[in-house]
Design a protein around this motif. Structure first.
Motif, PDB file in Angstrom:
ATOM      1  N   LYS A 139       1.187  -1.034   0.721  1.00 23.16           N
ATOM      2  CA  LYS A 139       0.082   0.146   0.481  1.00 23.16           C
ATOM      3  C   LYS A 139       1.213   1.416   0.259  1.00 23.16           C
ATOM      4  O   LYS A 139      -0.218   2.402  -0.195  1.00 23.16           O
ATOM      5  CB  LYS A 139      -0.416   0.212   1.453  1.00 23.16           C
ATOM      6  CG  LYS A 139      -1.622  -0.919   0.775  1.00 23.16           C
ATOM      7  CD  LYS A 139      -3.133  -0.801   2.018  1.00 23.16           C
ATOM      8  CE  LYS A 139      -3.998   0.749   2.114  1.00 23.16           C
ATOM      9  NZ  LYS A 139      -4.815   1.073   2.854  1.00 23.16           N
ATOM     10  N   ARG A 140       1.748   0.859   0.310  1.00 24.80           N
ATOM     11  CA  ARG A 140       2.970   2.331   0.739  1.00 24.80           C
ATOM     12  C   ARG A 140       3.860   2.798  -1.331  1.00 24.80           C
ATOM     13  O   ARG A 140       3.834   3.431  -1.500  1.00 24.80           O
ATOM     14  CB  ARG A 140       4.055   1.978   1.033  1.00 24.80           C
ATOM     15  CG  ARG A 140       5.291   0.831   0.660  1.00 24.80           C
ATOM     16  CD  ARG A 140       5.795   0.345   2.171  1.00 24.80           C
ATOM     17  NE  ARG A 140       6.679   1.592   1.908  1.00 24.80           N
ATOM     18  CZ  ARG A 140       6.803   1.884   3.491  1.00 24.80           C
ATOM     19  NH1 ARG A 140       6.306   1.960   4.201  1.00 24.80           N
ATOM     20  NH2 ARG A 140       7.866   3.343   3.306  1.00 24.80           N
ATOM     21  N   ASP A 141       3.673   2.047  -2.261  1.00 25.35           N
ATOM     22  CA  ASP A 141       3.658   1.923  -3.137  1.00 25.35           C
ATOM     23  C   ASP A 141       2.306   2.855  -4.351  1.00 25.35           C
ATOM     24  O   ASP A 141       1.483   2.205  -4.679  1.00 25.35           O
ATOM     25  CB  ASP A 141       3.884   0.512  -3.903  1.00 25.35           C
ATOM     26  CG  ASP A 141       4.589   0.490  -5.183  1.00 25.35           C
ATOM     27  OD1 ASP A 141       4.596   1.509  -5.982  1.00 25.35           O
ATOM     28  OD2 ASP A 141       4.942  -0.286  -6.372  1.00 25.35           O
ATOM     29  N   PRO A 142       2.571   3.381  -4.829  1.00 24.91           N
ATOM     30  CA  PRO A 142       1.783   3.841  -5.819  1.00 24.91           C
ATOM     31  C   PRO A 142       1.216   3.997  -6.978  1.00 24.91           C
ATOM     32  O   PRO A 142       0.061   3.747  -6.782  1.00 24.91           O
ATOM     33  CB  PRO A 142       2.242   5.393  -6.476  1.00 24.91           C
ATOM     34  CG  PRO A 142       3.578   5.763  -5.541  1.00 24.91           C
ATOM     35  CD  PRO A 142       3.817   4.716  -5.177  1.00 24.91           C
ATOM     36  N   ARG A 146      -2.821   3.193  -8.800  1.00 32.86           N
ATOM     37  CA  ARG A 146      -3.104   3.161 -10.504  1.00 32.86           C
ATOM     38  C   ARG A 146      -3.788   1.891 -10.966  1.00 32.86           C
ATOM     39  O   ARG A 146      -5.082   2.053 -11.790  1.00 32.86           O
ATOM     40  CB  ARG A 146      -1.712   3.543 -11.150  1.00 32.86           C
ATOM     41  CG  ARG A 146      -1.249   4.323 -10.183  1.00 32.86           C
ATOM     42  CD  ARG A 146       0.588   5.369 -11.612  1.00 32.86           C
ATOM     43  NE  ARG A 146       1.126   6.019 -10.825  1.00 32.86           N
ATOM     44  CZ  ARG A 146       2.143   6.185  -9.723  1.00 32.86           C
ATOM     45  NH1 ARG A 146       2.236   4.735  -9.870  1.00 32.86           N
ATOM     46  NH2 ARG A 146       2.580   7.066  -9.716  1.00 32.86           N
ATOM     47  N   LEU A 147      -2.929   0.761 -10.333  1.00 23.94           N
ATOM     48  CA  LEU A 147      -3.691  -0.506 -10.556  1.00 23.94           C
ATOM     49  C   LEU A 147      -5.352  -0.947 -10.292  1.00 23.94           C
ATOM     50  O   LEU A 147      -5.613  -1.107 -10.585  1.00 23.94           O
ATOM     51  CB  LEU A 147      -2.927  -1.760 -10.044  1.00 23.94           C
ATOM     52  CG  LEU A 147      -3.547  -3.424  -9.812  1.00 23.94           C
ATOM     53  CD1 LEU A 147      -3.733  -3.393 -11.799  1.00 23.94           C
ATOM     54  CD2 LEU A 147      -2.693  -4.500  -9.260  1.00 23.94           C
ATOM     55  N   VAL A 148      -5.922  -0.755  -9.320  1.00 28.36           N
ATOM     56  CA  VAL A 148      -7.043  -0.654  -8.764  1.00 28.36           C
ATOM     57  C   VAL A 148      -7.840   0.569  -9.389  1.00 28.36           C
ATOM     58  O   VAL A 148      -8.876   0.480  -9.814  1.00 28.36           O
ATOM     59  CB  VAL A 148      -6.924   0.049  -7.170  1.00 28.36           C
ATOM     60  CG1 VAL A 148      -8.356   0.244  -6.259  1.00 28.36           C
ATOM     61  CG2 VAL A 148      -6.763  -1.285  -5.811  1.00 28.36           C
ATOM     62  N   ALA A 149      -7.485   1.959  -9.922  1.00 25.70           N
ATOM     63  CA  ALA A 149      -8.147   2.570 -10.714  1.00 25.70           C
ATOM     64  C   ALA A 149      -8.527   1.989 -12.002  1.00 25.70           C
ATOM     65  O   ALA A 149      -9.772   2.264 -12.228  1.00 25.70           O
ATOM     66  CB  ALA A 149      -7.359   3.930 -10.896  1.00 25.70           C
ATOM     67  N   ARG A 173      -2.231  10.233  -2.954  1.00 24.05           N
ATOM     68  CA  ARG A 173      -1.981  11.198  -4.019  1.00 24.05           C
ATOM     69  C   ARG A 173      -0.892  11.177  -4.757  1.00 24.05           C
ATOM     70  O   ARG A 173      -1.211  11.768  -5.773  1.00 24.05           O
ATOM     71  CB  ARG A 173      -1.534  11.961  -2.710  1.00 24.05           C
ATOM     72  CG  ARG A 173      -2.101  12.581  -1.647  1.00 24.05           C
ATOM     73  CD  ARG A 173      -3.229  13.778  -2.624  1.00 24.05           C
ATOM     74  NE  ARG A 173      -2.489  15.283  -3.446  1.00 24.05           N
ATOM     75  CZ  ARG A 173      -2.651  15.540  -2.624  1.00 24.05           C
ATOM     76  NH1 ARG A 173      -3.149  16.051  -0.870  1.00 24.05           N
ATOM     77  NH2 ARG A 173      -1.759  17.244  -2.589  1.00 24.05           N
ATOM     78  N   GLU A 174       0.370  10.675  -4.581  1.00 26.06           N
ATOM     79  CA  GLU A 174       0.809  10.673  -5.631  1.00 26.06           C
ATOM     80  C   GLU A 174       0.670   9.811  -6.907  1.00 26.06           C
ATOM     81  O   GLU A 174       0.927   9.993  -7.963  1.00 26.06           O
ATOM     82  CB  GLU A 174       2.813  10.133  -5.308  1.00 26.06           C
ATOM     83  CG  GLU A 174       2.977  10.388  -4.661  1.00 26.06           C
ATOM     84  CD  GLU A 174       4.667   9.696  -3.588  1.00 26.06           C
ATOM     85  OE1 GLU A 174       5.110   8.820  -4.796  1.00 26.06           O
ATOM     86  OE2 GLU A 174       4.961  10.206  -2.790  1.00 26.06           O
ATOM     87  N   ALA A 175      -0.519   8.916  -6.758  1.00 22.85           N
ATOM     88  CA  ALA A 175      -0.664   7.936  -8.331  1.00 22.85           C
ATOM     89  C   ALA A 175      -2.434   9.449  -8.460  1.00 22.85           C
ATOM     90  O   ALA A 175      -2.719   8.564  -9.572  1.00 22.85           O
ATOM     91  CB  ALA A 175      -2.045   6.920  -7.745  1.00 22.85           C
ATOM     92  N   GLY A 176      -2.609  10.059  -7.814  1.00 27.82           N
ATOM     93  CA  GLY A 176      -3.550  11.132  -8.418  1.00 27.82           C
ATOM     94  C   GLY A 176      -4.805  11.261  -7.520  1.00 27.82           C
ATOM     95  O   GLY A 176      -5.840  12.017  -7.881  1.00 27.82           O
ATOM     96  N   TRP A 177      -4.956  10.492  -6.098  1.00 29.13           N
ATOM     97  CA  TRP A 177      -6.091  10.277  -6.275  1.00 29.13           C
ATOM     98  C   TRP A 177      -6.326  11.571  -4.828  1.00 29.13           C
ATOM     99  O   TRP A 177      -5.067  12.312  -4.169  1.00 29.13           O
ATOM    100  CB  TRP A 177      -6.477   9.080  -5.305  1.00 29.13           C
ATOM    101  CG  TRP A 177      -6.270   7.280  -6.016  1.00 29.13           C
ATOM    102  CD1 TRP A 177      -5.836   7.698  -7.376  1.00 29.13           C
ATOM    103  CD2 TRP A 177      -6.536   6.593  -5.391  1.00 29.13           C
ATOM    104  NE1 TRP A 177      -6.354   6.214  -7.555  1.00 29.13           N
ATOM    105  CE2 TRP A 177      -6.420   5.365  -6.690  1.00 29.13           C
ATOM    106  CE3 TRP A 177      -7.412   5.655  -4.125  1.00 29.13           C
ATOM    107  CZ2 TRP A 177      -6.939   4.270  -6.375  1.00 29.13           C
ATOM    108  CZ3 TRP A 177      -7.140   4.629  -4.323  1.00 29.13           C
ATOM    109  CH2 TRP A 177      -7.556   3.662  -5.129  1.00 29.13           C
TER     110      TRP A 177
END
Length: 215
Positions: A139-142, A146-149, A173-177
Motif C-alpha cells: 500500500k506504500r507503492d503508488p 494506479r492498478l486499483v483505479a 496522492r502520488e497516484a493522483g487520488w
C-alpha cells in the motif's frame, strides 16, 4: 468512488497489533518493542514485515511461520472482539444511499479482513474488496492505487481514499487520488505530516461528518 482502509480507519484495530507484537516477541525473551521496528511493520504488508521481523530479531522462524503465529493470535480479535471506528457503519450506509460506489482497500491479512467484515456485516455495504496481498503490491507503492483505479475503470481523480496512515495517503496522492485522513492514536505524532499530505480541511476527517460530495 470511495475507498476505505480497514485497520485504524473502519476498524479500531491498530492497538491489537501492538499487543500482538509485545506478546509474540515476548515468547523469544524480547521485553520491549523498538520504535523503529513498530514504524516499519506498521507501513508494510505481512510478507515484508515477517521477513523484517525475522532478520531484525534474528528469530529461528521462517517468514511463513511468523505470519502463521500472527494470524492465530489475531483471529479471535478480528472475528468478534474489535469494534468499528465511530461513524464507520453510518458513513458507509450514507454513501450507499447517495449512490456513491464503495470499496475496501487494505493491507490486512485476507482471512482476518474477511472475519472482520463478516462479523460486522459490512460486505453488503461494499461493492469491491481489494487486499494488498492479493494484488501483490504494497500500500506504500503508488502503483497499487494506479492498478486499483484501472481495475475499477476509473480516472485517478475520481478515486477518494479514507485512510489513517500518512504513508498510504501520500502514496495515493502520488497516484493522483484524493485523500482524507482518519485520525488514529497510532499516528498521533504524525498529525502535521498528515495535514500536509491530505490538504486543507481533509484531516482529521471524522466518519460522522457529512459525505464529501465534490467528486
Amino acid at each position: 468512488m470511495y475507498f476505505f482502509d480497514l485497520d485504524g480507519t473502519l476498524l479500531d484495530s491498530n492497538g491489537v497489533w501492538l499487543d500482538i507484537d509485545v506478546e509474540f516477541l515476548g515468547r523469544f525473551g524480547i521485553g520491549s518493542v523498538p520504535e523503529d521496528y513498530t514504524d516499519y511493520v506498521t507501513h508494510h504488508g505481512f510478507d515484508d514485515s515477517a521477513r523484517y521481523t525475522r532478520d531484525y530479531f534474528r528469530l529461528p522462524l521462517t517468514p511463513e511461520e511468523i505470519i502463521s503465529a500472527w494470524r492465530e493470535m489475531a483471529r479471535s480479535a478480528y472475528a468478534g472482539q474489535l469494534e468499528l471506528k465511530p461513524g464507520a457503519r453510518g458513513f458507509l450506509e450514507r454513501a450507499r444511499a447517495s449512490g456513491i460506489p464503495r470499496a475496501l482497500l487494505t493491507s490486512c491479512i485476507p482471512s482476518l479482513c474477511s472475519a472482520a467484515l463478516e462479523h460486522h456485516c459490512l460486505l453488503p455495504l461494499l461493492d469491491r474488496v481489494f487486499t494488498a496481498a492479493e494484488l501483490g503490491l504494497e500500500k506504500r507503492d503508488p502503483e497499487l492505487y494506479r492498478l486499483v483505479a484501472r481495475l475499477c475503470r476509473l480516472e485517478a481523480g475520481d478515486c477518494v481514499l479514507f485512510d489513517d496512515s500518512p504513508v498510504y495517503c501520500r502514496a495515493a496522492r502520488e497516484a493522483g487520488w484524493q485523500v482524507y485522513g482518519v485520525s488514529d492514536p497510532v499516528f498521533d505524532d504524525r498529525a502535521e505530516e498528515m495535514r500536509e499530505v491530505c490538504g486543507p480541511g481533509r484531516f482529521p476527517f471524522d466518519l460522522r461528518s457529512p459525505l464529501p460530495l465534490h467528486l
